[in-house]
Scaffold this motif. Structure first.
Motif, PDB file in Angstrom:
ATOM      1  N   ALA A   8      13.953  -5.934  -3.097  1.00 47.15           N
ATOM      2  CA  ALA A   8      14.842  -6.215  -3.635  1.00 47.15           C
ATOM      3  C   ALA A   8      14.310  -4.887  -4.148  1.00 47.15           C
ATOM      4  O   ALA A   8      15.392  -4.449  -5.463  1.00 47.15           O
ATOM      5  CB  ALA A   8      13.745  -6.692  -4.730  1.00 47.15           C
ATOM      6  N   LEU A   9      13.628  -4.178  -4.690  1.00 50.58           N
ATOM      7  CA  LEU A   9      13.909  -3.460  -5.607  1.00 50.58           C
ATOM      8  C   LEU A   9      14.235  -1.925  -5.138  1.00 50.58           C
ATOM      9  O   LEU A   9      15.474  -1.299  -5.770  1.00 50.58           O
ATOM     10  CB  LEU A   9      11.920  -2.518  -6.240  1.00 50.58           C
ATOM     11  N   ALA A  10      14.535  -1.145  -3.893  1.00 47.57           N
ATOM     12  CA  ALA A  10      15.194  -0.576  -2.630  1.00 47.57           C
ATOM     13  C   ALA A  10      16.945  -1.508  -3.045  1.00 47.57           C
ATOM     14  O   ALA A  10      17.536  -0.117  -3.048  1.00 47.57           O
ATOM     15  CB  ALA A  10      14.627  -0.975  -1.499  1.00 47.57           C
ATOM     16  N   GLN A  11      17.105  -2.839  -2.896  1.00 51.33           N
ATOM     17  CA  GLN A  11      18.361  -3.390  -3.008  1.00 51.33           C
ATOM     18  C   GLN A  11      19.128  -2.987  -3.720  1.00 51.33           C
ATOM     19  O   GLN A  11      20.143  -2.552  -4.508  1.00 51.33           O
ATOM     20  CB  GLN A  11      18.401  -4.768  -2.987  1.00 51.33           C
ATOM     21  N   ALA A  12      17.844  -2.566  -5.266  1.00 51.45           N
ATOM     22  CA  ALA A  12      18.365  -2.488  -6.844  1.00 51.45           C
ATOM     23  C   ALA A  12      18.908  -0.810  -7.021  1.00 51.45           C
ATOM     24  O   ALA A  12      19.328  -0.854  -8.030  1.00 51.45           O
ATOM     25  CB  ALA A  12      17.687  -2.938  -7.830  1.00 51.45           C
ATOM     26  N   GLY A  13      17.953   0.154  -5.643  1.00 50.63           N
ATOM     27  CA  GLY A  13      18.833   1.028  -5.950  1.00 50.63           C
ATOM     28  C   GLY A  13      17.445   1.914  -6.105  1.00 50.63           C
ATOM     29  O   GLY A  13      17.304   4.009  -5.725  1.00 50.63           O
ATOM     30  N   ALA A  14      16.363   1.714  -6.218  1.00 55.91           N
ATOM     31  CA  ALA A  14      15.448   2.105  -6.403  1.00 55.91           C
ATOM     32  C   ALA A  14      14.856   2.966  -5.177  1.00 55.91           C
ATOM     33  O   ALA A  14      15.009   2.162  -3.503  1.00 55.91           O
ATOM     34  CB  ALA A  14      13.880   1.595  -6.908  1.00 55.91           C
ATOM     35  N   ASP A  15      14.314   3.703  -5.233  1.00 58.08           N
ATOM     36  CA  ASP A  15      13.276   4.549  -3.760  1.00 58.08           C
ATOM     37  C   ASP A  15      12.311   4.486  -4.069  1.00 58.08           C
ATOM     38  O   ASP A  15      11.734   3.955  -4.520  1.00 58.08           O
ATOM     39  CB  ASP A  15      13.200   6.325  -3.685  1.00 58.08           C
ATOM     40  N   VAL A  16      11.165   4.102  -3.026  1.00 54.50           N
ATOM     41  CA  VAL A  16       9.891   3.745  -2.789  1.00 54.50           C
ATOM     42  C   VAL A  16       8.774   3.929  -2.046  1.00 54.50           C
ATOM     43  O   VAL A  16       8.850   4.622  -0.753  1.00 54.50           O
ATOM     44  CB  VAL A  16      10.256   2.172  -2.069  1.00 54.50           C
ATOM     45  N   ILE A  17       8.038   4.233  -3.010  1.00 55.93           N
ATOM     46  CA  ILE A  17       6.934   5.149  -1.551  1.00 55.93           C
ATOM     47  C   ILE A  17       5.859   3.651  -1.544  1.00 55.93           C
ATOM     48  O   ILE A  17       4.844   2.520  -2.449  1.00 55.93           O
ATOM     49  CB  ILE A  17       5.894   5.668  -2.569  1.00 55.93           C
ATOM     50  N   LEU A  18       5.681   3.306  -0.128  1.00 54.91           N
ATOM     51  CA  LEU A  18       4.185   2.218   0.371  1.00 54.91           C
ATOM     52  C   LEU A  18       2.730   2.582   0.411  1.00 54.91           C
ATOM     53  O   LEU A  18       2.708   4.002   0.740  1.00 54.91           O
ATOM     54  CB  LEU A  18       5.150   1.519   1.516  1.00 54.91           C
ATOM     55  N   VAL A  19       2.202   1.900  -0.691  1.00 56.31           N
ATOM     56  CA  VAL A  19       0.927   2.572  -0.212  1.00 56.31           C
ATOM     57  C   VAL A  19       0.388   1.709   0.979  1.00 56.31           C
ATOM     58  O   VAL A  19       0.305   0.322   0.135  1.00 56.31           O
ATOM     59  CB  VAL A  19      -0.261   2.597  -1.068  1.00 56.31           C
ATOM     60  N   GLN A  20      -0.133   1.884   1.494  1.00 56.90           N
ATOM     61  CA  GLN A  20      -0.728   1.267   2.659  1.00 56.90           C
ATOM     62  C   GLN A  20      -2.423   1.937   3.632  1.00 56.90           C
ATOM     63  O   GLN A  20      -2.619   2.776   3.520  1.00 56.90           O
ATOM     64  CB  GLN A  20       0.292   1.402   4.197  1.00 56.90           C
ATOM     65  N   ARG A  21      -2.852   0.985   4.279  1.00 54.43           N
ATOM     66  CA  ARG A  21      -4.164   1.693   5.130  1.00 54.43           C
ATOM     67  C   ARG A  21      -3.630   2.142   6.209  1.00 54.43           C
ATOM     68  O   ARG A  21      -4.771   2.490   7.139  1.00 54.43           O
ATOM     69  CB  ARG A  21      -4.688  -0.029   5.279  1.00 54.43           C
ATOM     70  N   ASN A  22      -2.428   2.088   7.026  1.00 52.69           N
ATOM     71  CA  ASN A  22      -1.742   2.542   7.979  1.00 52.69           C
ATOM     72  C   ASN A  22      -0.810   3.199   8.030  1.00 52.69           C
ATOM     73  O   ASN A  22      -0.367   2.383   6.918  1.00 52.69           O
ATOM     74  CB  ASN A  22      -2.357   1.718   9.239  1.00 52.69           C
ATOM     75  N   ASP A  23      -0.202   3.845   8.665  1.00 53.79           N
ATOM     76  CA  ASP A  23       1.280   4.253   8.999  1.00 53.79           C
ATOM     77  C   ASP A  23       2.313   3.715   9.835  1.00 53.79           C
ATOM     78  O   ASP A  23       3.253   4.034   9.391  1.00 53.79           O
ATOM     79  CB  ASP A  23       1.122   5.966   9.297  1.00 53.79           C
ATOM     80  N   SER A  24       1.955   2.324   9.339  1.00 48.53           N
ATOM     81  CA  SER A  24       3.067   1.215  10.069  1.00 48.53           C
ATOM     82  C   SER A  24       4.136   0.914   9.463  1.00 48.53           C
ATOM     83  O   SER A  24       4.159   1.610   7.953  1.00 48.53           O
ATOM     84  CB  SER A  24       2.519  -0.168  10.040  1.00 48.53           C
TER      85      SER A  24
END
Length: 257
Positions: free
Chosen positions: A33-49
């Protein structure tokens, strides 16, 4: 009502959101939703999927992955420095990741208590602290959104660690808001009700408990991850500039019953 007006109010173009718990469920829907509204996103994940990364890129936004284990304090403390080394400026923090452990309170293992409090509260604090400093020291404005729970307000049954952690999230949200809103950083939380996600599989599979829950929800349905998209965009956008220290319930009317 023009699109320009709506873009000014709700648009996130030019913003960068750092998100935990964005790989599934509520967090994934809010990230998209944030991306659809125009934001770029940094995902904090336990792996690189890169499955969610690709979905974000498919809507025309940039997406990045920072690998960190949310139960490891040193790894969490490295997140913001990693982002800064990437040359990115964080505008929005969404703390959605959480874990659950169920045991009768008389038998609740200390190690499970520690695990839940670490991921659900201490990790949230570390990221709020570090992102708050990152935004304020740059003289910018920003939005922090934590994910609380109905158990922020209620005790639940056989989930003392989860209830304690989510109660703590609410008070942390208010405490940080008191310090930071005057500096341009709004800090709020979203409190989900009973949502059909894998965290609630045990409740959904219990016919008696599931029926009892449904009977109490005025909306007469379990929530879905899609129900959080508007709340996330609202709290991340200019539309909520004078809102801070609040816990927004998204619960189908549960707490009003």
């Amino acid at each position: 009502m023009s699109n320009t007006y709506l873009d000014t109010l709700f648009g996130l173009k030019g913003k960068v959101a750092l998100i935990t718990g964005g790989s599934r469920g509520i967090g994934k829907n809010m990230a998209l939703a944030l991306a659809q509204a125009g934001a770029d996103v940094i995902l904090v994940q336990r792996n690189d999927s890169d499955a969610v990364k690709k979905e974000i890129e498919a809507v025309g936004r940039k997406a990045y992955i920072v690998v960190a284990e949310l139960s490891d304090r040193a790894q969490i403390a490295s997140v913001v420095p990693q982002v800064e080394k990437m040359g990115l400026q964080i505008d929005i923090l969404l703390n959605c990741a959480g874990i659950q452990k169920r045991h009768p309170s008389t038998e609740f293992p200390t190690e499970d208590w520690d695990a839940v409090l670490q991921v659900n509260l201490t990790t949230v604090f570390i990221l709020c602290r570090d992102v708050g400093k990152h935004i304020i020291s740059a003289g910018r404005k920003g939005k922090i959104i934590n994910v609380a729970s109905l158990l922020t307000f209620q005790g639940g049954v056989t989930v003392p660690a989860y209830a304690a952690s989510k109660g703590g999230v609410a008070q942390l949200t208010k405490a940080l808001s008191n310090e930071w809103v005057s500096k341009g950083v709004n800090v709020n939380a979203i409190a989900p009700g009973y949502i059909a996600t894998d965290m609630n599989e045990a409740l959904i599979a219990d016919p008696t408990r599931s029926r009892q829950i449904m009977e109490r929800i005025p909306a007469q349905r379990w929530g879905s991850p899609a129900d959080f998209e508007g709340a996330a965009v609202f709290l991340a956008s200019n539309a909520s500039q004078y809102i801070s220290g609040e816990i927004m319930l998204v619960d189908g009317g549960w707490m009003a019953r």
